[in-house]
Write a protein that holds these residues in place. Sequence first.
Motif, short mmCIF file in Angstrom:
data_model
loop_
_atom_site.label_atom_id
_atom_site.label_comp_id
_atom_site.label_asym_id
_atom_site.label_seq_id
_atom_site.Cartn_x
_atom_site.Cartn_y
_atom_site.Cartn_z
N THR A 71 29.75 1.51 -93.42
CA THR A 71 29.57 0.27 -94.43
C THR A 71 30.93 -0.17 -95.18
OG1 THR A 71 29.09 2.08 -96.31
CG2 THR A 71 27.25 1.27 -95.08
N ASN A 72 32.06 0.70 -95.06
CA ASN A 72 33.35 0.14 -95.55
C ASN A 72 34.31 -0.24 -94.62
OD1 ASN A 72 32.35 1.06 -98.39
ND2 ASN A 72 32.87 3.25 -97.72
N THR A 73 34.00 -0.40 -93.37
CA THR A 73 34.71 -0.50 -92.36
C THR A 73 35.64 -1.93 -92.57
OG1 THR A 73 33.74 0.82 -90.75
CG2 THR A 73 35.18 -0.82 -89.72
N PHE A 74 34.59 -3.02 -93.03
CA PHE A 74 35.10 -4.50 -93.13
C PHE A 74 35.43 -5.01 -94.38
CE2 PHE A 74 33.08 -3.91 -88.79
CZ PHE A 74 34.13 -3.90 -87.92
N GLN A 75 35.41 -3.94 -95.61
CA GLN A 75 35.24 -4.35 -96.46
C GLN A 75 36.36 -5.30 -97.01
OE1 GLN A 75 33.14 -4.03 -99.19
NE2 GLN A 75 31.55 -3.11 -98.08
N GLU A 76 37.83 -5.18 -96.49
CA GLU A 76 38.66 -5.95 -96.72
C GLU A 76 38.98 -6.90 -95.76
OE1 GLU A 76 42.16 -3.29 -97.02
OE2 GLU A 76 41.03 -1.81 -98.41
N ASN A 77 37.93 -7.43 -94.92
CA ASN A 77 38.26 -8.38 -93.89
C ASN A 77 37.15 -9.48 -94.18
OD1 ASN A 77 38.74 -5.58 -92.39
ND2 ASN A 77 40.50 -6.90 -92.06
N PRO A 78 36.96 -9.94 -95.27
CA PRO A 78 35.55 -10.88 -95.59
C PRO A 78 36.05 -12.23 -94.77
CG PRO A 78 36.97 -10.91 -97.44
CD PRO A 78 37.58 -9.92 -96.55
N ARG A 79 36.94 -12.70 -94.25
CA ARG A 79 37.37 -13.77 -93.78
C ARG A 79 37.23 -13.69 -92.11
NH1 ARG A 79 40.42 -17.52 -95.91
NH2 ARG A 79 41.73 -18.01 -94.06
N LEU A 80 36.82 -12.70 -91.67
CA LEU A 80 36.49 -12.54 -90.23
C LEU A 80 35.53 -13.79 -89.63
CD1 LEU A 80 36.79 -8.85 -89.18
CD2 LEU A 80 38.39 -10.77 -88.61
N ARG A 96 24.79 -1.33 -92.03
CA ARG A 96 25.31 -2.13 -92.87
C ARG A 96 27.07 -2.44 -92.51
NH1 ARG A 96 22.40 -2.79 -97.79
NH2 ARG A 96 20.51 -1.30 -97.90
N ALA A 97 27.26 -1.98 -91.52
CA ALA A 97 28.67 -2.21 -91.11
C ALA A 97 29.04 -3.70 -91.30
CB ALA A 97 28.93 -1.77 -89.64
N PHE A 98 28.43 -4.51 -90.99
CA PHE A 98 28.85 -6.07 -90.68
C PHE A 98 28.25 -6.78 -92.05
CE2 PHE A 98 28.13 -4.91 -86.07
CZ PHE A 98 29.59 -4.90 -85.96
N ASP A 99 27.73 -6.02 -92.98
CA ASP A 99 27.18 -7.14 -94.26
C ASP A 99 28.27 -7.76 -94.95
OD1 ASP A 99 24.85 -6.04 -93.78
OD2 ASP A 99 24.51 -4.61 -95.50
N PRO A 100 29.69 -7.01 -94.83
CA PRO A 100 30.75 -8.02 -95.39
C PRO A 100 31.26 -9.11 -94.93
CG PRO A 100 31.04 -5.33 -95.57
CD PRO A 100 30.02 -5.86 -94.49
N LEU A 101 30.48 -9.54 -93.64
CA LEU A 101 30.94 -10.52 -92.67
C LEU A 101 29.90 -11.39 -92.51
CD1 LEU A 101 32.57 -8.25 -89.96
CD2 LEU A 101 34.01 -9.20 -92.25
N PRO A 102 29.52 -12.21 -93.56
CA PRO A 102 28.42 -13.15 -93.46
C PRO A 102 29.03 -14.71 -92.59
CG PRO A 102 29.38 -13.46 -95.53
CD PRO A 102 30.06 -12.27 -95.02
N GLY A 103 30.32 -14.73 -92.73
CA GLY A 103 30.93 -15.77 -91.71
C GLY A 103 31.17 -15.65 -90.28
N THR A 122 21.16 -4.74 -88.34
CA THR A 122 22.48 -4.55 -88.04
C THR A 122 22.98 -5.90 -88.24
OG1 THR A 122 22.38 -2.60 -86.54
CG2 THR A 122 24.30 -3.94 -86.31
N PHE A 123 22.38 -7.00 -87.79
CA PHE A 123 22.91 -8.31 -87.85
C PHE A 123 22.26 -9.38 -88.87
CE2 PHE A 123 22.80 -6.88 -83.23
CZ PHE A 123 24.33 -6.65 -83.34
N ARG A 124 21.55 -8.75 -89.82
CA ARG A 124 20.76 -9.39 -90.87
C ARG A 124 21.63 -10.32 -91.49
NH1 ARG A 124 19.56 -4.58 -95.22
NH2 ARG A 124 21.75 -3.93 -95.59
N LYS A 125 22.79 -10.12 -91.85
CA LYS A 125 23.82 -11.11 -92.57
C LYS A 125 24.51 -12.18 -91.67
CE LYS A 125 23.23 -9.07 -96.68
NZ LYS A 125 22.67 -9.42 -97.79
#
Length: 514
Positions: A71-80, A96-103, A122-125
């Motif tokens: 769940t924390n893997t992409f916390q610092e990469n929101p612009r991906l 929840r791995a990809f939750d920080p990547l809505p874009g 997994t891809f809900r966001k």
Amino acid sequence: MDRNIGITLCLMLKLCYQDHTMSETHCPARCHCFTPTRAICSEERMLTMPRNISQVRELVVMTTGLSYLDTNTFQENPRLAKLVFLNNLLREVSVRAFDPLPGLEELEISGNSWLERLYPGTFRKQVNLTRLLLNFNRFQTVTPGIFDSLQNLETLQLKGNLISHLPGLLFQNLTSLRSLDLSQNALTRVDRELLTGLTQLETLILGYNQITGLSPDSFHNVSQMRELYLDGNKISDLPHGIFSNLTKLEVLSLRGNLITNVSHRTFPFSLKELNLNNNKLSELSFNPFTSLTALTQLYLSSNRLHELPVDLLRNLTALQVVDLSDNQLTSLPEEIFMELSDIKVVHLHNNNLSSIKPRLFEHQVLLEQLYLSQNNLQNLPLGLLDYFLSENMIRLHGNPWNCDCNIQYMYDWMGENHRYVEDLSKMLCAGPVPLRGQSLASVHRDQLVCPMQRSPQPSHCTLHTDNDTLIIKCKVDKCSPLKLKVQLYEDDGRTAEYIFKNETSQCSNSTITV
């Protein structure tokens, strides 16, 4: 590494190098930052994601020791916006791995031989996702509902897994999907329910599975489809009406199956390319292709065809490529290509053709490639190659050419067009004995002679020269019907022929002098 994955990576690298405008001073260890927004990380000892690339929009992670996305893997990469995982050691991906990547717009997780499943949600966001590639992992099935949030998805690939069954309605919410690749799995059937909801689907790839049969309504929910690939399965029969709802289908590939027969109106009128290579077709009757007036490419190679009906290609006026190679054809109807003036490529190699009719290509004035190699041809008939208006490539090697007077037409044509004959040095003489094994191109035209034929009754002839005169004296037996034929060949290839008959009114020994 899979070839397609490798090509994708090469294109990525090329693009990155073209845009190389940034120093790597602030780039994390084991990564290459070619621009402020593009990075590639590749190091076998890399076990966690880098933490200081917050500006990156496109990230490729390949050949690392990364085994878990939490769940924390992409916390610092929101612009991906684009994320690619290739040939890593992933075993599990948190729901929840990809939750920080809505874009996120493009996501690939491929080449992970330990990854067996992805969980619902997994891809809900990822509501903006347009491309999702999940190739060459170890999925045996796909959990229902996992794709429900991806209503903007246009491309989905699940090839090269171990999937033997997919739940019905799995793709029902993918209303924007245009391309679906399920090839190289272990699917045994295609249910109509599976394709429900794919109202915009244009390309469906189901090649190299274990599909043994299709039901008449398998494709009734995908009326917008333009390309369908069913290569390398075990399909032996095509049910009546199976493609009737595919009124926009342009490409249909069924190569590498077990199909033994195709019937009239099996295929949709809209087809432009039909591939039936490497099946079990032994005959083609009832005009199976006559309604395909838009067809430009027809492939029938590597079947068991030993003869073709004269009207097999009737009405296919748009046809440009026809492949009949690797069959058992011994002859072709002279009218089989009649009125098909757009044909540019004809494959007839690897058959048992022993002769060809002189006017076989009378209407193919635009022919660009003709393949007649590996047959049983001894010569080509006079005028066969004279109809073509443009320069064309021709392949003739691998035939038992009989290098006598009957091959002079082909010899002269080759002399004028030798640069268009592929593998000219491999065109070898099978006879007569003095020329056997020699390349036809190395033989002098004067050597292409036919042996003197004996008359029904034995005769004795002698030759004498007197300055510029050749004298032939033949002693004939009583009442002999001897006829003497003299052929004179000029350097330009023209032939003059003179015939002398024994027309004596009484049966007596006589001598004819020329």
